[in-house]
Scaffold this active site. Structure first.
Site, PDB file in Angstrom:
ATOM      1  CB  SER A 144      -0.862   0.012   1.267  1.00  0.00           C
ATOM      2  OG  SER A 144      -1.437   1.288   1.458  1.00  0.00           O
ATOM      3  CE1 TYR A 181      -3.860  -1.807   5.447  1.00  0.00           C
ATOM      4  CE2 TYR A 181      -3.051   0.353   4.775  1.00  0.00           C
ATOM      5  CZ  TYR A 181      -3.589  -0.883   4.453  1.00  0.00           C
ATOM      6  OH  TYR A 181      -3.846  -1.188   3.139  1.00  0.00           O
TER       7      TYR A 181
HETATM    8  N1  LIG Z   1      -8.723  -0.674  -1.217  1.00  0.00           N
HETATM    9  C1  LIG Z   1      -7.689   0.140  -1.085  1.00  0.00           C
HETATM   10  O1  LIG Z   1      -7.822   1.382  -1.170  1.00  0.00           O
HETATM   11  C2  LIG Z   1      -6.315  -0.433  -0.846  1.00  0.00           C
HETATM   12  C3  LIG Z   1      -5.207   0.420  -1.012  1.00  0.00           C
HETATM   13  C4  LIG Z   1      -3.926  -0.091  -0.785  1.00  0.00           C
HETATM   14  C5  LIG Z   1      -3.755  -1.421  -0.424  1.00  0.00           C
HETATM   15  N2  LIG Z   1      -4.859  -2.228  -0.262  1.00  0.00           N
HETATM   16  C6  LIG Z   1      -4.617  -3.624   0.125  1.00  0.00           C
HETATM   17  O2  LIG Z   1      -5.237  -4.480  -0.801  1.00  0.00           O
HETATM   18  C7  LIG Z   1      -5.495  -5.740  -0.178  1.00  0.00           C
HETATM   19  C8  LIG Z   1      -6.915  -6.184  -0.510  1.00  0.00           C
HETATM   20  O3  LIG Z   1      -7.833  -5.301   0.112  1.00  0.00           O
HETATM   21  P1  LIG Z   1      -9.182  -4.819  -0.579  1.00  0.00           P
HETATM   22  O4  LIG Z   1      -9.085  -3.377  -0.778  1.00  0.00           O
HETATM   23  O5  LIG Z   1      -9.531  -5.708  -1.724  1.00  0.00           O
HETATM   24  O6  LIG Z   1     -10.195  -5.007   0.643  1.00  0.00           O
HETATM   25  P2  LIG Z   1     -11.378  -6.036   0.955  1.00  0.00           P
HETATM   26  O7  LIG Z   1     -12.390  -6.006  -0.137  1.00  0.00           O
HETATM   27  O8  LIG Z   1     -11.786  -5.722   2.334  1.00  0.00           O
HETATM   28  O9  LIG Z   1     -10.646  -7.444   0.886  1.00  0.00           O
HETATM   29  C9  LIG Z   1      -9.855  -7.931   1.925  1.00  0.00           C
HETATM   30  C10 LIG Z   1      -9.725  -9.424   1.731  1.00  0.00           C
HETATM   31  O10 LIG Z   1      -8.883  -9.945   2.756  1.00  0.00           O
HETATM   32  C11 LIG Z   1      -9.520 -11.083   3.284  1.00  0.00           C
HETATM   33  N3  LIG Z   1      -9.100 -11.332   4.667  1.00  0.00           N
HETATM   34  C12 LIG Z   1      -9.168 -10.500   5.728  1.00  0.00           C
HETATM   35  N4  LIG Z   1      -8.748 -11.135   6.832  1.00  0.00           N
HETATM   36  C13 LIG Z   1      -8.402 -12.394   6.437  1.00  0.00           C
HETATM   37  C14 LIG Z   1      -7.922 -13.534   7.118  1.00  0.00           C
HETATM   38  N5  LIG Z   1      -7.696 -13.543   8.443  1.00  0.00           N
HETATM   39  N6  LIG Z   1      -7.686 -14.672   6.405  1.00  0.00           N
HETATM   40  C15 LIG Z   1      -7.906 -14.705   5.083  1.00  0.00           C
HETATM   41  N7  LIG Z   1      -8.374 -13.652   4.388  1.00  0.00           N
HETATM   42  C16 LIG Z   1      -8.620 -12.527   5.065  1.00  0.00           C
HETATM   43  C17 LIG Z   1     -11.014 -10.813   3.169  1.00  0.00           C
HETATM   44  O11 LIG Z   1     -11.754 -12.025   3.086  1.00  0.00           O
HETATM   45  P3  LIG Z   1     -12.587 -12.730   4.271  1.00  0.00           P
HETATM   46  O12 LIG Z   1     -13.241 -11.658   5.060  1.00  0.00           O
HETATM   47  O13 LIG Z   1     -13.525 -13.633   3.518  1.00  0.00           O
HETATM   48  O14 LIG Z   1     -11.564 -13.503   5.026  1.00  0.00           O
HETATM   49  C18 LIG Z   1     -11.069 -10.141   1.807  1.00  0.00           C
HETATM   50  O15 LIG Z   1     -11.153 -11.085   0.787  1.00  0.00           O
HETATM   51  C19 LIG Z   1      -5.239  -5.539   1.319  1.00  0.00           C
HETATM   52  O16 LIG Z   1      -3.965  -6.056   1.655  1.00  0.00           O
HETATM   53  C20 LIG Z   1      -5.233  -4.016   1.460  1.00  0.00           C
HETATM   54  O17 LIG Z   1      -4.443  -3.599   2.550  1.00  0.00           O
HETATM   55  C21 LIG Z   1      -6.116  -1.758  -0.479  1.00  0.00           C
END
Ligand SMILES: NC(=O)c1ccc[n+]([C@@H]2O[C@H](COP(=O)([O-])OP(=O)(O)OC[C@H]3O[C@@H](n4cnc5c(N)ncnc54)[C@H](OP(=O)(O)O)[C@@H]3O)[C@@H](O)[C@H]2O)c1
Length: 251
Positions: free
Chosen positions: A132, A146
């Site tokens: 990120s 984070y």
């Molecule tokens: N969206 C943004 O603006 C952004 C920006 C920079 C980086 N990111 C990074 O991108 C990645 C994906 O996030 P996203 O934005 O797609 O958010 P999201 O839609 O909330 O997805 C997060 C995913 O992580 C899974 N997860 C959470 N805890 C878990 C656990 N204990 N075991 C296995 N899976 C787990 C969730 O699935 P379950 O709940 O089914 O387990 C979900 O599939 C993350 O690492 C986030 O930090 C996001």
């Protein structure tokens, strides 16, 4: 379909957002994708849609991860699962620190440790870490824990290339800024409010933008390692310098 030598991939955090988009994109290119997250129902739906193999396992479940990896040959590991929290170090809880370090960093290290020996044996592999911009920059309003875990993911990505030097194993870090996913809704516990506050008035990235970035790196010719990609919405910048006036500091 593509000419990639990779046959299999494991994507964590595959039940929604960026992870689900990566599963779709890699499946389209002919790779057998193993999709891991906690939500079994959503994974089943994704499996029906894409043909991926669902694994309802938490990345916090060390024994579950070990059992899973023992039975698989993984060519591409996408460490994507992540969580965030509100607040900063002044008001975080011990539980939140443990949860974020566990999911965002400890699990990434453990999964990498479990998958790398097979890659070394086959002299073939690719590790993709979704970090990120929070891991690279300080900015007001970000959650300190984070930020710290994502900085760890950056450091791991850099160091892994040294560990794997001389082998046909690539390491890519993709560092996104704001992407329209459920992450903010989970953060504040209200999806509709998050949509209003973080997305309705902003032209954010979409999950497929990050999935396409990952696919670019994974499907690149073997001689080419896309080591780091920072992906920002066109209308978002990272920066800004704050200087509190003498008169504004209290207490
Ligand atoms: N969206 C943004 O603006 C952004 C920006 C920079 C980086 N990111 C990074 O991108 C990645 C994906 O996030 P996203 O934005 O797609 O958010 P999201 O839609 O909330 O997805 C997060 C995913 O992580 C899974 N997860 C959470 N805890 C878990 C656990 N204990 N075991 C296995 N899976 C787990 C969730 O699935 P379950 O709940 O089914 O387990 C979900 O599939 C993350 O690492 C986030 O930090 C996001």
């Amino acid at each position: 379909m593509s000419n990639t030598p990779y046959r299999t991939a494991l994507v964590t955090g595959a039940s929604s957002g960026i992870g689900a988009a990566i599963v779709r994109r890699l499946s389209e290119s002919g790779i057998e994708v193993h999709a891991l997250a906690r939500d079994a129902k959503r994974l089943e739906a994704l499996a029906s849609e894409t043909g991926c193999v669902p694994h309802a396992v938490s990345v916090s479940d060390q024994a579950g991860l070990e059992a899973l990896i023992a039975g698989l040959e993984i060519d591409v590991l996408v460490n994507n699962a992540g969580q965030s929290r509100t607040g900063n170090i002044t008001n975080t809880t011990p539980e939140d620190i443990d949860a974020l370090v566990d999911v965002n960093l400890r699990a990434v290290l453990q999964l990498t440790r479990l998958v790398v020996p097979g890659m070394i044996e086959r002299n073939r592999g690719h590790i993709v870490n979704i970090s990120s911009i929070a891991g690279h920059y300080a900015f007001a309003g970000g959650n300190t824990v984070y930020h710290t875990t994502k900085a760890g993911v950056h450091s791991l990505s850099q160091q892994l290339r040294c560990d794997l030097f001389g082998r046909q194993i690539r390491v890519t870090e993709v560092s996104p800024a704001r992407v329209e996913t459920e992450v903010f809704g989970r953060l504040i516990g209200d999806m509709a409010e998050a949509k209003k506050r973080f997305f309705d008035e902003y032209d954010s990235l979409l999950p497929e933008d990050i999935a396409n970035s990952v696919a670019f790196a994974v499907l690149a010719p073997q001689r080419m390692n896309v080591s780091f990609m920072e992906v920002l919405p066109t209308m978002q910048v990272v920066g800004g310098l704050n200087f509190a006036k003498k008169t504004s500091v209290s207490g």
